[in-house]
Design a protein around this motif. Structure first.
Motif, PDB file in Angstrom:
ATOM      1  N   ARG A  77      -8.456 -10.875 -17.857  1.00 36.15           N
ATOM      2  CA  ARG A  77      -9.490  -9.934 -18.293  1.00 36.15           C
ATOM      3  C   ARG A  77      -9.867  -8.970 -17.184  1.00 36.15           C
ATOM      4  O   ARG A  77     -10.133  -7.794 -17.435  1.00 36.15           O
ATOM      5  N   GLU A  78      -9.900  -9.481 -15.950  1.00 37.74           N
ATOM      6  CA  GLU A  78     -10.220  -8.611 -14.806  1.00 37.74           C
ATOM      7  C   GLU A  78      -9.135  -7.541 -14.628  1.00 37.74           C
ATOM      8  O   GLU A  78      -9.440  -6.365 -14.402  1.00 37.74           O
ATOM      9  N   PHE A  79      -7.887  -7.947 -14.731  1.00 35.69           N
ATOM     10  CA  PHE A  79      -6.794  -6.983 -14.600  1.00 35.69           C
ATOM     11  C   PHE A  79      -6.785  -6.002 -15.778  1.00 35.69           C
ATOM     12  O   PHE A  79      -6.494  -4.816 -15.592  1.00 35.69           O
ATOM     13  N   LEU A  80      -7.092  -6.490 -16.963  1.00 36.74           N
ATOM     14  CA  LEU A  80      -7.136  -5.608 -18.132  1.00 36.74           C
ATOM     15  C   LEU A  80      -8.170  -4.499 -17.944  1.00 36.74           C
ATOM     16  O   LEU A  80      -7.960  -3.354 -18.367  1.00 36.74           O
ATOM     17  N   GLN A  81      -9.284  -4.807 -17.301  1.00 36.85           N
ATOM     18  CA  GLN A  81     -10.303  -3.800 -17.036  1.00 36.85           C
ATOM     19  C   GLN A  81      -9.798  -2.704 -16.103  1.00 36.85           C
ATOM     20  O   GLN A  81     -10.342  -1.595 -16.078  1.00 36.85           O
ATOM     21  N   LEU A  82      -8.740  -3.008 -15.343  1.00 31.98           N
ATOM     22  CA  LEU A  82      -8.120  -2.017 -14.467  1.00 31.98           C
ATOM     23  C   LEU A  82      -6.978  -1.284 -15.163  1.00 31.98           C
ATOM     24  O   LEU A  82      -6.290  -0.480 -14.531  1.00 31.98           O
ATOM     25  N   GLY A  83      -6.776  -1.582 -16.443  1.00 35.32           N
ATOM     26  CA  GLY A  83      -5.731  -0.913 -17.209  1.00 35.32           C
ATOM     27  C   GLY A  83      -4.367  -1.556 -17.113  1.00 35.32           C
ATOM     28  O   GLY A  83      -3.365  -0.934 -17.469  1.00 35.32           O
ATOM     29  N   HIS A 113       0.820  -1.210   0.000  1.00 37.77           N
ATOM     30  CA  HIS A 113       0.000   0.000   0.000  1.00 37.77           C
ATOM     31  C   HIS A 113       0.855   1.262   0.000  1.00 37.77           C
ATOM     32  O   HIS A 113       0.482   2.266  -0.618  1.00 37.77           O
ATOM     33  N   ILE A 114       2.006   1.215   0.655  1.00 35.90           N
ATOM     34  CA  ILE A 114       2.921   2.364   0.618  1.00 35.90           C
ATOM     35  C   ILE A 114       3.417   2.591  -0.806  1.00 35.90           C
ATOM     36  O   ILE A 114       3.425   3.719  -1.313  1.00 35.90           O
ATOM     37  N   HIS A 115       3.814   1.525  -1.480  1.00 37.18           N
ATOM     38  CA  HIS A 115       4.274   1.633  -2.862  1.00 37.18           C
ATOM     39  C   HIS A 115       3.152   2.127  -3.781  1.00 37.18           C
ATOM     40  O   HIS A 115       3.377   2.996  -4.637  1.00 37.18           O
ATOM     41  N   LEU A 116       1.961   1.561  -3.639  1.00 35.05           N
ATOM     42  CA  LEU A 116       0.832   1.966  -4.486  1.00 35.05           C
ATOM     43  C   LEU A 116       0.496   3.437  -4.284  1.00 35.05           C
ATOM     44  O   LEU A 116       0.219   4.159  -5.252  1.00 35.05           O
ATOM     45  N   GLU A 150     -10.235  -2.267  -5.257  1.00 34.50           N
ATOM     46  CA  GLU A 150     -10.644  -1.300  -4.245  1.00 34.50           C
ATOM     47  C   GLU A 150     -10.006   0.054  -4.507  1.00 34.50           C
ATOM     48  O   GLU A 150     -10.662   1.096  -4.381  1.00 34.50           O
ATOM     49  N   ARG A 151      -8.757   0.072  -4.892  1.00 34.74           N
ATOM     50  CA  ARG A 151      -8.112   1.346  -5.219  1.00 34.74           C
ATOM     51  C   ARG A 151      -8.741   1.978  -6.462  1.00 34.74           C
ATOM     52  O   ARG A 151      -8.876   3.197  -6.536  1.00 34.74           O
ATOM     53  N   TRP A 160      -2.356 -13.670  -6.873  1.00 38.14           N
ATOM     54  CA  TRP A 160      -2.995 -12.793  -7.863  1.00 38.14           C
ATOM     55  C   TRP A 160      -4.414 -12.422  -7.451  1.00 38.14           C
ATOM     56  O   TRP A 160      -4.852 -11.294  -7.658  1.00 38.14           O
ATOM     57  N   SER A 161      -5.147 -13.345  -6.859  1.00 36.85           N
ATOM     58  CA  SER A 161      -6.529 -13.065  -6.489  1.00 36.85           C
ATOM     59  C   SER A 161      -6.609 -11.961  -5.425  1.00 36.85           C
ATOM     60  O   SER A 161      -7.413 -11.026  -5.552  1.00 36.85           O
ATOM     61  N   GLU A 162      -5.793 -12.058  -4.392  1.00 36.78           N
ATOM     62  CA  GLU A 162      -5.796 -11.004  -3.374  1.00 36.78           C
ATOM     63  C   GLU A 162      -5.309  -9.690  -3.951  1.00 36.78           C
ATOM     64  O   GLU A 162      -5.854  -8.622  -3.644  1.00 36.78           O
TER      65      GLU A 162
END
Length: 203
Positions: free
Chosen positions: A144-150, A91-94, A121-122, A112-114
């Motif tokens: 596909r889920e990650f792709l939706q987050l860019g 979270h510090i890095h993000l 959430e971010r 990957w799931s977590e």
């Protein structure tokens, strides 16, 4: 084509990622590479979170070309005992990557799931930076889920040599999947060639 995730200088250029805090000076001084400052989840339990938060902001301010990483989560048996420390440092890095508008290199071994839940959430909160998932080896459905987050993805010879490589990587859109060498710069030519074969001539 540049190396999208490496821990060694490359004649092809690319993103040179830190493992520990002691790497930062070296990678910042390496010509021809984009430095990425961070602490790998394997070493999260060794870091002082408050000190990391202060130093990361300072180094990103002084190096406007830099990215963030390597960071992330590792839930493999060897490292699962430090997940609480890993989450805090992630979270510090993000947060730093978002504030400074930098790309962040994420490790997600058996997590990957977590990681997806954290990034979702971010995204809902409007605090998600640009993300690159290093050594991606998840399912097409999760991709596909990650792709939706860019998200962007990078893969090396280990991932591309897997029996399910074509299934995992052929359907990731052009411009979202890139080669990496991680700890093995000697694999560059084979990595690019194999990725190109799987993607039908991407290389």
């Amino acid at each position: 084509m540049k190396d999208y995730h490496t821990h060694h200088p490359s004649p092809h250029g690319g993103y040179l990622c830190a493992i520990t805090r002691s790497d930062w000076e070296r990678i910042a001084a390496t010509e021809g590479m984009t430095p990425c400052f961070g602490i790998h989840p394997w070493h999260a339990h060794e870091a002082d979170p408050a000190e990391l938060a202060f130093e990361l902001d300072d180094w990103l301010t002084r190096h406007p070309e830099a990215g963030v990483g390597e960071t992330g989560l590792d839930a493999s048996p060897r490292h699962a005992g430090t997940l609480d420390a890993q989450r805090l440092l992630l979270h510090i890095h993000l947060g730093a990557a978002f504030r400074h508008e930098r790309i962040i290199h994420l490790h997600g071994a058996q997590a990957w799931s977590e990681l997806l839940d954290i990034l979702r959430e971010r995204h809902r909160c409007g605090t998600l930076p640009r993300i690159l998932l290093h050594a991606w080896n998840g399912s097409h459905e999760m991709a596909r889920e990650f792709l939706q987050l860019g998200a962007f993805f990078s893969v090396g010879l280990r991932e591309l040599s897997h029996s399910r490589a074509a299934e995992r990587y052929a359907r990731i859109p052009e411009g979202r999947l890139f080669p990496e060498t991680d700890d093995h710069p000697e694999n560059w030519a084979r990595t690019v060639a194999l990725l190109g074969l799987i993607r039908g001539g991407l290389a």
